[in-house]
Structure formats: C-alpha cells, structure tokens
Motif scaffolding. Structure first.
Motif, PDB file in Angstrom:
ATOM      1  N   GLY A  33      -8.392  -1.111  15.270  1.00 19.38           N
ATOM      2  CA  GLY A  33      -7.569   0.186  14.621  1.00 19.38           C
ATOM      3  C   GLY A  33      -7.094   0.760  13.345  1.00 19.38           C
ATOM      4  O   GLY A  33      -6.681   1.846  13.400  1.00 19.38           O
ATOM      5  N   GLY A  34      -7.432  -0.232  12.552  1.00 22.15           N
ATOM      6  CA  GLY A  34      -7.604  -0.092  11.020  1.00 22.15           C
ATOM      7  C   GLY A  34      -6.406  -1.533  11.444  1.00 22.15           C
ATOM      8  O   GLY A  34      -6.159  -1.677  11.142  1.00 22.15           O
ATOM      9  N   LEU A  38      -2.762  -1.326   2.079  1.00 19.23           N
ATOM     10  CA  LEU A  38      -2.214  -2.493   1.154  1.00 19.23           C
ATOM     11  C   LEU A  38      -1.403  -2.407  -0.041  1.00 19.23           C
ATOM     12  O   LEU A  38      -0.166  -2.099  -0.742  1.00 19.23           O
ATOM     13  N   VAL A  39      -1.912  -0.953  -0.539  1.00 22.56           N
ATOM     14  CA  VAL A  39      -0.678   0.079  -1.761  1.00 22.56           C
ATOM     15  C   VAL A  39      -0.029   1.342  -1.359  1.00 22.56           C
ATOM     16  O   VAL A  39       0.728   1.449  -1.299  1.00 22.56           O
ATOM     17  N   PHE A  40      -0.912   2.117  -0.222  1.00 20.39           N
ATOM     18  CA  PHE A  40      -0.747   3.097   0.374  1.00 20.39           C
ATOM     19  C   PHE A  40       0.276   2.753   1.770  1.00 20.39           C
ATOM     20  O   PHE A  40      -0.055   2.852   2.890  1.00 20.39           O
ATOM     21  N   GLU A  41       1.844   3.065   1.849  1.00 20.55           N
ATOM     22  CA  GLU A  41       2.668   2.849   3.459  1.00 20.55           C
ATOM     23  C   GLU A  41       2.503   3.988   4.313  1.00 20.55           C
ATOM     24  O   GLU A  41       1.875   5.016   3.534  1.00 20.55           O
ATOM     25  N   GLY A  42       1.823   3.734   5.451  1.00 23.50           N
ATOM     26  CA  GLY A  42       1.687   4.191   6.192  1.00 23.50           C
ATOM     27  C   GLY A  42       0.300   4.615   6.402  1.00 23.50           C
ATOM     28  O   GLY A  42      -0.194   5.383   7.812  1.00 23.50           O
ATOM     29  N   MET A  43      -0.971   4.743   5.497  1.00 28.02           N
ATOM     30  CA  MET A  43      -2.433   4.411   5.600  1.00 28.02           C
ATOM     31  C   MET A  43      -2.653   3.761   5.975  1.00 28.02           C
ATOM     32  O   MET A  43      -2.043   2.508   6.003  1.00 28.02           O
ATOM     33  N   ARG A  44      -3.609   3.865   6.988  1.00 28.04           N
ATOM     34  CA  ARG A  44      -4.787   2.679   7.536  1.00 28.04           C
ATOM     35  C   ARG A  44      -6.236   2.596   6.976  1.00 28.04           C
ATOM     36  O   ARG A  44      -6.639   3.293   6.738  1.00 28.04           O
ATOM     37  N   ILE A  45      -6.586   1.915   6.604  1.00 27.50           N
ATOM     38  CA  ILE A  45      -7.789   1.087   6.651  1.00 27.50           C
ATOM     39  C   ILE A  45      -8.640   0.486   7.780  1.00 27.50           C
ATOM     40  O   ILE A  45      -8.556  -0.202   8.716  1.00 27.50           O
ATOM     41  N   GLY A  46      -9.928   1.012   7.366  1.00 32.41           N
ATOM     42  CA  GLY A  46     -11.130   0.289   8.924  1.00 32.41           C
ATOM     43  C   GLY A  46     -10.909  -1.313   7.837  1.00 32.41           C
ATOM     44  O   GLY A  46     -11.095  -1.510   6.993  1.00 32.41           O
ATOM     45  N   GLY A  47     -11.125  -2.161   9.546  1.00 34.12           N
ATOM     46  CA  GLY A  47     -11.256  -3.414   9.161  1.00 34.12           C
ATOM     47  C   GLY A  47     -13.307  -4.358   8.982  1.00 34.12           C
ATOM     48  O   GLY A  47     -13.631  -2.572   8.242  1.00 34.12           O
ATOM     49  N   ASP A  48     -12.869  -4.715   9.265  1.00 34.68           N
ATOM     50  CA  ASP A  48     -14.399  -5.606   8.912  1.00 34.68           C
ATOM     51  C   ASP A  48     -15.610  -4.274  10.390  1.00 34.68           C
ATOM     52  O   ASP A  48     -15.334  -4.244  11.517  1.00 34.68           O
ATOM     53  N   GLY A  49     -16.263  -3.627   9.813  1.00 32.19           N
ATOM     54  CA  GLY A  49     -17.393  -2.723  10.030  1.00 32.19           C
ATOM     55  C   GLY A  49     -18.035  -4.064  11.466  1.00 32.19           C
ATOM     56  O   GLY A  49     -18.667  -3.100  11.979  1.00 32.19           O
TER      57      GLY A  49
END
Length: 181
Positions: A33-34, A38-49
């Motif tokens: 689910g991501g 590291l920089v933007f709180e509340g934002m999620r980034i995808g993990g290893d595709g």
C-alpha cells in the motif's frame, strides 16, 4: 454457435472468479500500500514494484486478458445469431487481438521500467502510462466502429425493423379491440 458462446462466457467468468480467489489468498506483500514519504508528511510512495507483482502479477495480468476476451464475447453475444457470419467472427477476433496487443505493450513497458529503472516518454506520459491512457480507449474503437458502421447490417436490420413495426401494429390493433369491449 449461440449455445457455445454462452458456455465460453460462463467459462471466462469462472476463470475470472478463480483468478480473483487466487489473488485474495496470495501472500501479502510488505509495503504493497506504499510507504511513508521521506519529505512530505501524509504522502505515501510506492514500494518495490517488482515485489508487488511477484505473487499476483501474472494473476492480475491474466485477469485483465480474460476481461478483454469477455468484452469481445459479450459484444458478439449482443449480435443476433443469424448475423454472426465468418466475416463478423474474423472482425471480432481482430478486435480481440488488437486489444490484447495494447495490453501487452502496456505491461511490457511497465516491466521494462521495473527492470531498467529508466523511463521513456510518449506524448507527455511514461510509455506504459501512455499505452494505458491512449491505447485502452483506442482498443475499444473497433467495437464502436462495428456498432456505428455495422448497425443496419448486424444490430438492427431492416428485416428487424419491419418485424418490430408489424408487432407494434398488431399490439395497437389488439389494444384498440380491447378498449372497444
């Protein structure tokens, strides 16, 4: 042909159901689910595709391919059996191949990105996304063309219209007779 098409549609639906069940019971992937940005709180980034696709990727791709086959089968079912000529079946097969080609290019471009980490662009989008944005709607164009250009030949012929008008006239006459009584 009509009864066999119903069996094909049933088999496709059963295969899609089985595929979904296999996806549901597959081992969950950590971070699917991501992860927190590291920089933007509340934002999620995808993990290893690649890790996200490892356990269910082929099942998800198979499900989409089955869905494309189902769409063409249902569109064929919507055409009266007497109009399902060899030419129409060839057209529907070509439509399916075209749709599967677009899907294959989208998947292949995504897998290429996962393998190389390099992004190529087409008309403002990464190529896999461009195939999704431009290709998916383009893949439906042959069915739209068939419906528009072949409407009188395959969907609602002049014989169908004459039979409908006759039924309408008979129903109107029967209703008028009932109203008088």
């Amino acid at each position: 042909m009509g009864r066999q098409l119903i069996y094909v549609i049933f088999a496709l639906c059963a295969a899609m159901t089985l595929t979904l069940l296999l996806i549901l019971v597959a081992e969950p992937v950590a971070g699917a689910g991501g992860v927190a940005h590291l920089v933007f709180e509340g934002m999620r980034i995808g993990g290893d595709g690649s890790a996200r696709l490892e356990s269910i990727g082929s099942l998800a791709y198979g499900f989409q391919a089955l869905l494309l086959v189902l769409i063409v089968a249902l569109a064929t079912l919507g055409i009266s059996e007497r109009h399902r000529t060899t030419r129409l079946r060839a057209y529907m097969l070509a439509t399916l191949i075209f749709s599967l080609f677009i899907f294959w290019r989208m998947v292949a471009n995504h897998l290429q990105f996962l393998a190389t980490g390099e992004t190529e662009y087409f008309m403002g989008f990464p190529t896999a996304t461009a195939w999704a944005v431009y290709g998916v709607w383009l893949g439906s164009a042959p069915l739209i063309i068939l419906y528009v250009a072949g409407f009188r030949q395959f969907i609602y012929t002049e014989e169908d219209e004459a039979a409908f008008n006759q039924l309408l006239a008979e129903t109107t006459a029967a209703n008028q007779t009932e109203d008088k009584n």
